[in-house]
Design an enzyme around this catalytic site. Structure first.
Site, PDB file in Angstrom:
ATOM      1  N   ARG A   1      -5.427   4.955   2.663  1.00 47.91           N
ATOM      2  CA  ARG A   1      -5.324   4.351   1.333  1.00 47.91           C
ATOM      3  C   ARG A   1      -5.372   2.824   1.353  1.00 47.91           C
ATOM      4  O   ARG A   1      -4.430   2.143   0.918  1.00 47.91           O
ATOM      5  CB  ARG A   1      -4.082   4.874   0.612  1.00 47.91           C
TER       6      ARG A   1
ATOM      7  N   ASN B   1      -1.599   9.771 -14.146  1.00 43.56           N
ATOM      8  CA  ASN B   1      -2.570   8.811 -13.621  1.00 43.56           C
ATOM      9  C   ASN B   1      -3.339   8.061 -14.707  1.00 43.56           C
ATOM     10  O   ASN B   1      -4.210   7.251 -14.414  1.00 43.56           O
ATOM     11  CB  ASN B   1      -3.535   9.504 -12.658  1.00 43.56           C
TER      12      ASN B   1
ATOM     13  N   CYS C   1       1.553   8.214  -1.930  1.00 40.24           N
ATOM     14  CA  CYS C   1       1.634   9.361  -1.032  1.00 40.24           C
ATOM     15  C   CYS C   1       0.867   9.117   0.256  1.00 40.24           C
ATOM     16  O   CYS C   1      -0.185   8.501   0.257  1.00 40.24           O
ATOM     17  CB  CYS C   1       1.089  10.605  -1.729  1.00 40.24           C
TER      18      CYS C   1
ATOM     19  N   ARG D   1       1.489   3.014  -6.102  1.00 39.79           N
ATOM     20  CA  ARG D   1       0.316   2.188  -5.854  1.00 39.79           C
ATOM     21  C   ARG D   1      -0.076   1.359  -7.067  1.00 39.79           C
ATOM     22  O   ARG D   1      -1.068   0.647  -7.063  1.00 39.79           O
ATOM     23  CB  ARG D   1      -0.856   3.065  -5.439  1.00 39.79           C
TER      24      ARG D   1
ATOM     25  N   VAL E   1     -12.368  13.513  -0.533  1.00 41.09           N
ATOM     26  CA  VAL E   1     -11.844  12.304  -1.185  1.00 41.09           C
ATOM     27  C   VAL E   1     -10.834  11.580  -0.290  1.00 41.09           C
ATOM     28  O   VAL E   1     -10.895  10.368  -0.115  1.00 41.09           O
ATOM     29  CB  VAL E   1     -11.233  12.630  -2.558  1.00 41.09           C
TER      30      VAL E   1
ATOM     31  N   ARG F   1       8.280  12.367  -9.299  1.00 41.71           N
ATOM     32  CA  ARG F   1       7.318  11.274  -9.509  1.00 41.71           C
ATOM     33  C   ARG F   1       6.218  11.672 -10.482  1.00 41.71           C
ATOM     34  O   ARG F   1       5.675  10.824 -11.191  1.00 41.71           O
ATOM     35  CB  ARG F   1       6.653  10.899  -8.172  1.00 41.71           C
TER      36      ARG F   1
END
Ligand code: EPU
Length: 439
Positions: free
Chosen positions: A127, A27, A122, A98, A334, A420
């Protein structure tokens, strides 16, 4: 997906033990690669893992005229030819990720326009990208929703602005950073996300010539500059992968040395790991995580933005909590829909109940909205082998851990999803003594 090689048979019940290495954070690496688009010269990024998300972003960059070469964990990214590239159709590459939305700022600066297809990623919640679009509009971009995606253009140079995020979103904060660094004038973001991966992106942007300050109260200020250079940087380590292996050690009663794991980014995880009854030792090269024997303890846990307990740590840890004595409560604040993976665990014998209420902590923004975002786990329960289908990246790794902890042979379908974000995970499973075979 759905090919024959997508199936793994796991014969569980043996503790995982041995050593594995974790490299740069998924990330962060993907965002640093996008940042290279902003430079006028080439960039070098080190400690890059071989995961599918890196391949996806590589493809996207190449489509836009960036030359990318990889050798043994080092990426060379040369954006010299971006201006001559046309606005590419990035549709084919985008489905699984994304990241494309983060191309907006850099492409607006370099080409004046961009087309971003509907995003993948995901399925752990709705999202949305509303924060991203609001940010881009505030800089002066014009956003048109079209069939299959959004078209976005900058009629003139983007202008610095003052923005407050409704929630400290990681992606929206990165969107703002990647856009503000070359916008005209000052930008101020309040309620910003301050995850270590974002701090490392700020390191990269500063190396490129950006002027960015971060206050302790979640306020980030950026003074726009006219040009940025390339960077040379070594990616921070993947604290999600490190915590995933730590949870695997706990759930299987094992002992795993995670070379590359770093303490400062994992404080909240290490506290929780210790409270559950796991033990760890930190040295200069990594962290050893192990089950000391005896009972694990139940806990009350709430996921949160940094410096809290990360949402991505939650799923693997829940598997270990099925082996803890008593009732554990996990409140996910979250993502509204990140407990779907517990269905499969129930099928393997775990006792897990999910609730719409905010349990065990503060009321969160999902409280009155009909989302099953709290879980109560009762343990210890032995896990039994089952046929499992991988739902998402972290949920999938959790299922893998459950299969490794369960007695008997499980089949885990859809394992390519795990590629991934987990580098060479089957080699690592082998190194840790796991008993598995591919179809
Ligand atoms: N949100 C909105 N509107 C937006 C953007 C976000 O409502 O425009 C909401 C989301 O729906 C979510 C919350 O804000 O409820 C937080 O989302 P955030 O934007 O922080 O997440 P992200 O940037 O999409 C990254 C990671 C995730 C990680 C989160 C939180 C990447 C590529 N993904 O997602 O990682 O869970 O931050 O730390 O960096 C993973 O690695 O498996 C993964 C899902």
């Amino acid at each position: 997906m759905g090919t024959m090689t997508d199936l793994l048979y796991v014969n569980g019940g043996t503790p995982l033990s041995g050593e594995i290495t974790v490299r740069g954070a998924k990330n962060f690496v993907s965002k640093a690669m996008v940042a290279a688009l902003l430079g006028e010269g080439p960039s070098v990024l080190r400690n890059v893992p071989q995961i599918r998300d890196v391949a996806v972003v590589t493809g996207l960059l190449e489509l836009h005229g960036v030359t990318v070469t990889a050798d043994d964990g080092t990426l060379h990214l040369d954006p010299s030819n971006v201006e001559s590239a046309h606005v590419a159709d990035i549709d084919a590459h985008a489905r699984s990720s994304r990241i494309p939305i983060l191309f907006c700022g850099p492409l607006l600066h370099r080409l004046g326009e961009a087309f971003i297809p509907d995003l993948g990623g995901c399925r752990i919640g709705d999202r949305p990208i509303n924060y991203h679009l609001d940010i881009l509009r505030q800089f002066g971009a014009v956003v048109d929703k079209r069939e299959g995606g959004i078209h976005i253009r900058a009629p003139r140079r983007l202008q610095g602005t003052k923005i407050a995020l409704p929630y400290p979103s990681v992606g929206a904060t990165e969107q703002l950073l990647l856009t503000a660094v070359r916008a005209e004038g000052l930008t101020e973001l309040s309620n910003a996300a301050i995850e270590p991966e974002i701090m490392d992106l700020i390191n990269v942007l500063q190396k490129m010539g950006a002027i960015i300050s971060v206050d302790t109260d979640r306020v980030i200020r950026i003074e726009g500059v006219d040009r940025l250079n390339g960077f040379q940087h070594t990616a921070l380590s993947d604290r999600i992968e490190a915590a995933s292996w730590a949870s695997a050690a706990l759930a299987t009663g094992g002992d795993i040395y995670v070379r590359g794991a770093t303490q400062p980014e994992m404080t909240a995880f290490l506290n929780t790991f210790r409270k559950v009854g796991g033990e760890f030792t930190v040295d200069d090269d990594g962290i050893r995580f192990f089950h000391p024997g005896g009972d694990l303890r139940s806990i009350v846990l709430e996921t949160d933005v940094h410096p809290g307990f990360m949402t991505d740590w939650q799923q693997p840890l829940v598997v270990a909590l099925t082996q803890a004595k008593g009732l554990s409560i996990v409140h996910e604040t979250v993502y509204e829909n990140r407990f779907g993976f517990t269905d499969a665990l129930r099928g393997m014998g775990a006792t897990i109940q999910v609730y719409k209420e905010c349990l065990g902590g503060w009321p969160c923004r999902f409280g009155q909205r009909n989302f099953y975002h709290s879980a109560v786990i009762s343990g210890p329960t032995p896990l039994a082998a089952a046929d499992i289908e991988v739902p998402d990246l972290r949920g999938g790794f959790s299922h893998l851990i459950a299969a490794l902890a369960a007695k008997g042979t499980s089949s885990v379908r859809g394992i390519s999803l795990i590629d991934r974000g987990y580098e060479h995970f089957m080699d690592k499973l082998g190194a840790l003594g796991a008993d598995f075979s591919r179809d």
